[in-house]
Design a protein around this motif. Structure first.
Motif, short mmCIF file in Angstrom:
data_model
loop_
_atom_site.label_atom_id
_atom_site.label_comp_id
_atom_site.label_asym_id
_atom_site.label_seq_id
_atom_site.Cartn_x
_atom_site.Cartn_y
_atom_site.Cartn_z
N ARG A 1 0.84 -1.20 0.00
CA ARG A 1 0.00 0.00 0.00
C ARG A 1 0.88 1.25 0.00
O ARG A 1 1.99 1.24 0.53
CB ARG A 1 -0.93 0.03 1.21
CG ARG A 1 -1.96 -1.09 1.20
CD ARG A 1 -3.11 -0.75 2.11
NE ARG A 1 -4.17 -1.73 2.06
CZ ARG A 1 -5.44 -1.47 2.38
NH1 ARG A 1 -5.79 -0.25 2.75
NH2 ARG A 1 -6.36 -2.41 2.33
N THR A 2 0.34 2.33 -0.58
CA THR A 2 1.10 3.58 -0.62
C THR A 2 1.22 4.18 0.77
O THR A 2 0.55 3.76 1.73
CB THR A 2 0.41 4.61 -1.53
OG1 THR A 2 -0.86 4.98 -0.94
CG2 THR A 2 0.18 4.05 -2.93
N GLU B 1 -2.12 5.45 1.81
CA GLU B 1 -3.03 4.37 2.20
C GLU B 1 -2.65 3.80 3.55
O GLU B 1 -3.53 3.42 4.34
CB GLU B 1 -3.02 3.28 1.12
CG GLU B 1 -3.70 3.70 -0.17
CD GLU B 1 -3.45 2.74 -1.31
OE1 GLU B 1 -4.21 2.76 -2.29
OE2 GLU B 1 -2.47 1.95 -1.23
N ASN B 2 -1.35 3.74 3.83
CA ASN B 2 -0.92 3.29 5.16
C ASN B 2 -1.36 4.28 6.23
O ASN B 2 -1.85 3.88 7.30
CB ASN B 2 0.60 3.13 5.19
CG ASN B 2 1.06 1.74 4.81
OD1 ASN B 2 0.98 0.81 5.61
ND2 ASN B 2 1.52 1.59 3.58
N TYR C 1 -5.02 3.79 6.97
CA TYR C 1 -5.50 2.43 7.17
C TYR C 1 -6.43 2.30 8.39
O TYR C 1 -7.47 1.64 8.31
CB TYR C 1 -4.33 1.46 7.32
CG TYR C 1 -4.77 0.03 7.47
CD1 TYR C 1 -5.33 -0.66 6.39
CD2 TYR C 1 -4.66 -0.64 8.68
CE1 TYR C 1 -5.75 -1.96 6.51
CE2 TYR C 1 -5.09 -1.95 8.81
CZ TYR C 1 -5.63 -2.60 7.73
OH TYR C 1 -6.07 -3.89 7.86
#
Length: 234
Positions: free
Chosen positions: A119-120, A123-124, A127
């Protein structure tokens, strides 16, 4: 009322760990337990953390700081004793209740980052919000604001393996900040940062601390200058 209460907690690793607790209460030492194939990570820990308090656990490497932090949110179940969060006994809580508590009230910054490599960065950072069910537009906005707070604005589209160790640690911090939970557990969250950036991150955390934000930190001694309470891990 304390937000976090730790009652007489022991954590022993090995077969039949309860016998290690009994031995320690009779006066045995860590070395005695090692001879019996047991490792005493946490021995008779008791403390309280109040709302809005920054509470630091200090100790040498291997003294059980990280284990104690994981006992608080029950990533490690204590061998003896129990932990309460907001009056809820975390140690005996059901799986559903524990997942809800972790999702809604507790964030954690891991010593070794715990980023999702596929994940980018953005996105991290988002999360925890995804797990909470926050809409995509809102979580992307909150994640970007959190990344800016840790001086990673504009890095949301990068992958974790494109970042240095210190930058990845800051992504983990941004993920916790974006979640905006009551309790923030930090396991040496600044250990990969150089002194100048570490000081900036400490000041950032102090400036965004409010009465509704609770933090329990496991940190090296360089992080203790701005903390409210300090206890030792032997």
């Amino acid at each position: 009322m304390a937000v976090i209460t730790v009652h007489d907690v022991y954590k022993i690793f090995g077969r039949r760990p309860r016998r290690g607790v009994d031995a320690l209460k009779r006066g045995a030492t860590r070395a005695d337990l090692r001879e019996d194939g047991l490792t005493a990570a946490v021995i008779d820990a008791s403390f309280e953390v109040e709302a809005g308090e920054i509470f630091v656990v200090m100790g040498l490497s291997g003294s059980g700081k990280s284990t104690l932090i994981r006992v608080i949110n029950n990533l490690h179940a204590p061998t003896s004793g129990h932990v309460e969060i907001g009056g809820v006994n975390v140690t005996t809580a059901s799986g559903d209740a524990l997942r809800t508590l972790r999702r809604e009230r507790i964030s954690m910054v891991f010593q070794h980052f715990a980023l999702l490599p596929h994940r980018t960065v953005g996105e991290n950072a988002a999360y925890a919000l995804e797990v909470q069910g926050v809409s995509r537009s809102e979580r992307e906005d909150r994640a970007e604001r959190a990344l800016e707070m840790v001086d990673l604005g504009g890095w949301g589209g990068a992958m974790p393996d494109q970042l240095s160790g210190g930058m990845r640690q800051r992504v983990g911090l941004a993920r916790a900040l974006a979640a905006d939970t009551d309790i923030l557990l930090m396991d040496e969250a600044f250990s990969a940062l150089d002194p100048l950036i570490r000081r900036g991150m400490q000041e950032q955390l102090s400036s965004c601390r409010t009465g509704s934000t609770r933090r329990s930190c496991s940190s090296p001694t360089t992080s203790t200058r701005r903390c409210g309470s300090v206890t030792g891990s032997r």
